[in-house]
Design an enzyme around this catalytic site. Structure first.
Site, PDB file in Angstrom:
ATOM      1  N   LYS A  93       0.895  -1.177  -0.015  1.00  0.00           N
ATOM      2  CA  LYS A  93       0.098   0.042  -0.114  1.00  0.00           C
ATOM      3  C   LYS A  93       0.864   1.148   0.087  1.00  0.00           C
ATOM      4  CE  LYS A  93      -3.925   2.024   0.409  1.00  0.00           C
ATOM      5  NZ  LYS A  93      -3.655   2.612  -0.810  1.00  0.00           N
ATOM      6  N   GLN A 114       7.449   3.857   3.853  1.00  0.00           N
ATOM      7  CA  GLN A 114       5.979   3.361   3.856  1.00  0.00           C
ATOM      8  C   GLN A 114       5.681   1.987   4.650  1.00  0.00           C
ATOM      9  OE1 GLN A 114       3.809   5.486   1.391  1.00  0.00           O
ATOM     10  NE2 GLN A 114       2.285   4.990   2.800  1.00  0.00           N
ATOM     11  N   LYS A 117       5.659   3.455   8.189  1.00  0.00           N
ATOM     12  CA  LYS A 117       4.544   4.225   8.373  1.00  0.00           C
ATOM     13  C   LYS A 117       3.201   3.390   8.694  1.00  0.00           C
ATOM     14  CE  LYS A 117       4.266   7.484   5.909  1.00  0.00           C
ATOM     15  NZ  LYS A 117       4.368   8.890   4.611  1.00  0.00           N
ATOM     16  N   LYS A 129       5.385   1.722  -3.161  1.00  0.00           N
ATOM     17  CA  LYS A 129       5.325   3.081  -3.586  1.00  0.00           C
ATOM     18  C   LYS A 129       5.133   2.949  -5.315  1.00  0.00           C
ATOM     19  CE  LYS A 129       4.594   7.445  -2.606  1.00  0.00           C
ATOM     20  NZ  LYS A 129       3.818   7.884  -1.370  1.00  0.00           N
ATOM     21  N   GLY A 168      -3.071   8.218  -4.482  1.00  0.00           N
ATOM     22  CA  GLY A 168      -2.362   9.417  -4.891  1.00  0.00           C
ATOM     23  C   GLY A 168      -1.088   9.577  -4.148  1.00  0.00           C
ATOM     24  N   ASP A 169      -0.363  10.738  -4.662  1.00  0.00           N
ATOM     25  CA  ASP A 169       0.685  11.378  -3.822  1.00  0.00           C
ATOM     26  C   ASP A 169       0.929  12.680  -4.878  1.00  0.00           C
ATOM     27  OD1 ASP A 169       3.094  10.881  -2.016  1.00  0.00           O
ATOM     28  OD2 ASP A 169       4.078  11.529  -3.714  1.00  0.00           O
ATOM     29  N   THR A 212      -4.680  13.602   5.030  1.00  0.00           N
ATOM     30  CA  THR A 212      -3.449  13.515   5.440  1.00  0.00           C
ATOM     31  C   THR A 212      -3.151  14.798   6.409  1.00  0.00           C
ATOM     32  OG1 THR A 212      -2.413  12.255   3.553  1.00  0.00           O
ATOM     33  CG2 THR A 212      -0.950  13.525   4.436  1.00  0.00           C
ATOM     34  N   ASN A 243      -2.573  19.016  -1.887  1.00  0.00           N
ATOM     35  CA  ASN A 243      -3.554  18.173  -1.176  1.00  0.00           C
ATOM     36  C   ASN A 243      -3.210  18.473   0.378  1.00  0.00           C
ATOM     37  OD1 ASN A 243      -4.018  15.342   0.246  1.00  0.00           O
ATOM     38  ND2 ASN A 243      -5.898  15.829  -1.032  1.00  0.00           N
ATOM     39  N   SER A 380      -6.880   5.514   3.807  1.00  0.00           N
ATOM     40  CA  SER A 380      -6.860   4.690   2.595  1.00  0.00           C
ATOM     41  C   SER A 380      -7.163   3.271   2.848  1.00  0.00           C
ATOM     42  CB  SER A 380      -5.479   4.703   1.928  1.00  0.00           C
ATOM     43  OG  SER A 380      -5.379   5.810   0.937  1.00  0.00           O
TER      44      SER A 380
HETATM   45  P1  NDP Z   1       0.244  17.730  -4.451  1.00  0.00           P
HETATM   46  O1  NDP Z   1       0.731  17.324  -5.725  1.00  0.00           O
HETATM   47  O2  NDP Z   1      -1.147  17.953  -3.947  1.00  0.00           O
HETATM   48  O3  NDP Z   1       1.063  19.118  -4.022  1.00  0.00           O
HETATM   49  C1  NDP Z   1       2.457  19.261  -3.979  1.00  0.00           C
HETATM   50  C2  NDP Z   1       2.853  20.499  -3.422  1.00  0.00           C
HETATM   51  O4  NDP Z   1       4.422  20.414  -3.153  1.00  0.00           O
HETATM   52  C3  NDP Z   1       2.476  21.520  -4.638  1.00  0.00           C
HETATM   53  O5  NDP Z   1       2.182  23.031  -3.935  1.00  0.00           O
HETATM   54  C4  NDP Z   1       3.665  21.460  -5.354  1.00  0.00           C
HETATM   55  O6  NDP Z   1       4.117  22.859  -5.911  1.00  0.00           O
HETATM   56  C5  NDP Z   1       4.720  21.529  -4.053  1.00  0.00           C
HETATM   57  N1  NDP Z   1       6.109  20.892  -4.606  1.00  0.00           N
HETATM   58  C6  NDP Z   1       6.215  19.825  -5.244  1.00  0.00           C
HETATM   59  N2  NDP Z   1       7.452  19.483  -5.629  1.00  0.00           N
HETATM   60  C7  NDP Z   1       8.174  20.493  -5.250  1.00  0.00           C
HETATM   61  C8  NDP Z   1       9.490  20.868  -5.266  1.00  0.00           C
HETATM   62  N3  NDP Z   1      10.450  20.009  -5.839  1.00  0.00           N
HETATM   63  N4  NDP Z   1       9.682  22.110  -4.589  1.00  0.00           N
HETATM   64  C9  NDP Z   1       8.992  22.787  -4.054  1.00  0.00           C
HETATM   65  N5  NDP Z   1       7.466  22.624  -4.045  1.00  0.00           N
HETATM   66  C10 NDP Z   1       7.136  21.287  -4.560  1.00  0.00           C
HETATM   67  O7  NDP Z   1       0.915  16.651  -3.472  1.00  0.00           O
HETATM   68  P2  NDP Z   1       0.505  16.188  -2.007  1.00  0.00           P
HETATM   69  O8  NDP Z   1      -0.080  17.399  -1.309  1.00  0.00           O
HETATM   70  O9  NDP Z   1      -0.359  15.058  -1.951  1.00  0.00           O
HETATM   71  O10 NDP Z   1       1.979  15.739  -1.512  1.00  0.00           O
HETATM   72  C11 NDP Z   1       2.937  16.713  -0.688  1.00  0.00           C
HETATM   73  C12 NDP Z   1       3.819  15.932   0.150  1.00  0.00           C
HETATM   74  O11 NDP Z   1       3.094  15.093   1.076  1.00  0.00           O
HETATM   75  C13 NDP Z   1       4.776  14.931  -0.588  1.00  0.00           C
HETATM   76  O12 NDP Z   1       5.873  14.812  -0.109  1.00  0.00           O
HETATM   77  C14 NDP Z   1       3.861  13.564  -0.463  1.00  0.00           C
HETATM   78  O13 NDP Z   1       4.642  12.408  -0.697  1.00  0.00           O
HETATM   79  C15 NDP Z   1       3.467  13.581   0.970  1.00  0.00           C
HETATM   80  N6  NDP Z   1       2.212  12.709   1.260  1.00  0.00           N
HETATM   81  C16 NDP Z   1       1.177  12.979   0.757  1.00  0.00           C
HETATM   82  C17 NDP Z   1       0.000  12.398   1.047  1.00  0.00           C
HETATM   83  C18 NDP Z   1      -1.358  12.126   0.470  1.00  0.00           C
HETATM   84  O14 NDP Z   1      -2.324  11.632   0.946  1.00  0.00           O
HETATM   85  N7  NDP Z   1      -1.460  13.171  -0.589  1.00  0.00           N
HETATM   86  C19 NDP Z   1       0.181  11.077   2.241  1.00  0.00           C
HETATM   87  C20 NDP Z   1       1.472  11.316   3.074  1.00  0.00           C
HETATM   88  C21 NDP Z   1       2.459  11.950   2.427  1.00  0.00           C
HETATM   89  P3  NDP Z   1       3.793  22.835  -7.357  1.00  0.00           P
HETATM   90  O15 NDP Z   1       2.416  22.608  -7.835  1.00  0.00           O
HETATM   91  O16 NDP Z   1       4.474  24.128  -7.868  1.00  0.00           O
HETATM   92  O17 NDP Z   1       4.621  21.456  -8.146  1.00  0.00           O
END
Ligand code: NDP
Length: 448
Positions: A93, A114, A117, A129, A168-169, A212, A243, A380
């Site tokens: 997962k 993961q 976690k 992943k 998603g991620d 999250t 997200n 999830s």
């Molecule tokens: P999204 O794609 O919804 O959002 C990502 C955000 O982070 C955007 O604002 C993006 O900006 C920014 N970002 C991504 N890459 C970079 C970078 N290289 N430098 C600066 N900013 C960056 O993703 P999530 O919110 O889902 O995920 C964010 C983090 O949370 C990740 O590390 C993910 O692994 C982790 N996570 C997510 C979960 C989930 O349920 N969604 C669960 C657990 C962890 P831009 O639009 O400009 O790319």
């Protein structure tokens, strides 16, 4: 840091040799192995059974071609990955990440984290992943759909509701999950819970979208309450505006705090009066535009090009929620000097090892990703349960379960830290608590 145990040093050396040029994976493994020093003192049976040698090697790694045709009729080729890391305690997962920076090392670091976690959630889910170097940014809905269909055409043969359940991620939200689910159903002629984060009309769970970010705040609130503090009346800085960041902001506001900054990969916004979340949702979730648009709606707010400065904003609590290694040693020093009392990781591995060291040394409460952002995968798993039952819980029911899980994760991490002589160090505590359940299961299941 060098290892006290020659055995752990050797495992680390092997990981580096067998996975060259994958620094993020090395970083994630090193952090866990460092935490396991006191565990192997107490449990030599883990070493004898080769648990640690086995746990750092994925059970299966799949890498594949993803061809698709863009809106100009040109053939594009991306690379797809699914790393099925550990299935000791349940089906693999973990999310799918679509971002140009994706390569095997990123997926391995995420898949490895993961395992622990998922174990910490207390639910029966193994670690995996996946993702692709495809960049959804700037693509039309048609292009994203064709890519997702091609990606799933290969991935479908490796996953299943009782085998491996992606979510998603970064770059994979409701739109992408919908396209991939549609293609899976079409190819397999079955309606099962093979993906999570689905839409509410086709098997999705209430609260999954928020999980999250909400879970991050539940964990942080618990950590703060333990020292007589809370989000109430606090000033909070959150990086990212995807997200995790959006729903963390929503929950901070519900808990009485004020989020004053958000970012994306181009820059950050600062709104001293507090971020207006409706505007952010409209810009990011509906229009899919850049965060700098915010200042057009709220001229009193400020926009700064580049992400670096966000940690120089004075705050009580910081929630890095964008990407890996976005908060370094200097950022950590600035946060501590400005009176920040807690940092909790919404993103995976957003703080460099040097930053973590500074925060712990300065007495800043630190919630590591494995514990603090586990609410997404936990919900999830609740979505999987509801799919198996062909039933759905209410928003309040799922939210209550999520909160319960986050409180229990805090307890497990803090009790493990205490038991192993590092009270208050939730990095050690989370790694140890997550590891022990998987290690005991691997012992019980023999050399597989
Ligand atoms: P999204 O794609 O919804 O959002 C990502 C955000 O982070 C955007 O604002 C993006 O900006 C920014 N970002 C991504 N890459 C970079 C970078 N290289 N430098 C600066 N900013 C960056 O993703 P999530 O919110 O889902 O995920 C964010 C983090 O949370 C990740 O590390 C993910 O692994 C982790 N996570 C997510 C979960 C989930 O349920 N969604 C669960 C657990 C962890 P831009 O639009 O400009 O790319």
């Amino acid at each position: 840091m060098s290892f006290k145990h020659a055995y752990l040093a050797e495992v680390m050396e092997n990981v580096i040799q067998r996975n060259p040029a994958e620094p993020e994976f090395h970083q994630a493994v090193r952090e866990v192995l460092e935490s396991l020093e006191p565990v192997i003192d107490k449990h030599p049976e883990y070493v004898e059974a080769g648990i640690i040698d086995r746990i750092v090697e994925p059970e299966r790694q799949i890498m594949f071609r993803v061809p698709w045709v863009d809106d100009h009729g040109k053939v594009q080729v991306n690379r797809g990955f699914r790393i099925q890391f550990n299935s000791a305690i349940g089906p693999y997962k973990g999310g799918l990440r679509f971002h140009p920076s994706v390569y095997a090392g990123i997926i391995k670091f995420l898949g490895f984290e993961q395992i622990f976690k998922n174990s910490l959630t207390g639910l029966p889910i193994g670690g995996g992943k996946g993702g692709s170097d495809f960049d959804p940014k700037g693509k039309s809905d048609g292009e994203v759909m064709r890519f997702c269909q091609s990606f799933m055409t290969e991935l479908q043969r490796h996953i299943g509701a009782d085998t491996d359940v992606p979510a998603g991620d970064i770059g994979v939200g409701g739109r992408e999950i919908g396209f991939m689910y549609g293609q899976y159903k079409r190819l397999r002629n079955e309606y099962t819970g093979v993906l999570t984060g689905k839409g509410l009309t086709y098997g999705g769970s209430l609260v999954r979208t928020e999980a999250t970010g909400y879970g991050l705040c539940y964990f942080t609130e618990e950590m703060l309450n333990a020292v007589g503090k809370s989000f109430k009346d606090s000033t909070v800085v959150i990086s990212g505006s995807g997200n995790v960041a959006i729903y963390a902001t929503e929950k901070v506001h519900q808990l009485g705090g004020k989020v004053v900054a958000l970012s994306d990969s181009s820059g950050y916004i600062y709104d001293a009066e507090g971020i207006k979340l409706d505007t952010v949702k409209q810009i990011k979730e509906v229009e899919r535009k850049r965060i700098k648009e915010y200042v057009k709606y709220h001229p009193n707010a400020e926009y700064y090009e580049g992400c670096d400065g966000i940690w120089s904003i004075k705050c009580d609590i910081a929630l890095p929620s964008a990407t890996q290694n976005e908060l370094d040693e200097n950022d950590a020093k600035m946060l501590a000097a400005n009176g920040c009392i807690a940092v909790a990781e919404g993103a995976n591995m957003p703080s460099t090892p040097e930053a973590v060291e500074v925060l712990l040394n300065k007495g800043v409460l630190f919630g590591p990703a494995k514990a603090a952002n586990a609410g997404g995968v936990a919900t999830s798993a609740l979505e999987m349960s509801q799919n198996s039952m062909r039933y759905g819980w209410t928003f309040e029911e799922v939210d209550a379960k999520l909160k319960d899980i986050m409180v229990n994760i805090y307890k497990s991490a803090s009790e493990a830290a205490e038991e192993y002589g590092c009270e208050g160090n939730f990095v050690m505590g989370a790694n140890i608590a997550g590891f022990k359940k998987v290690a005991e299961t691997m012992l019980a299941q023999g050399i597989v």
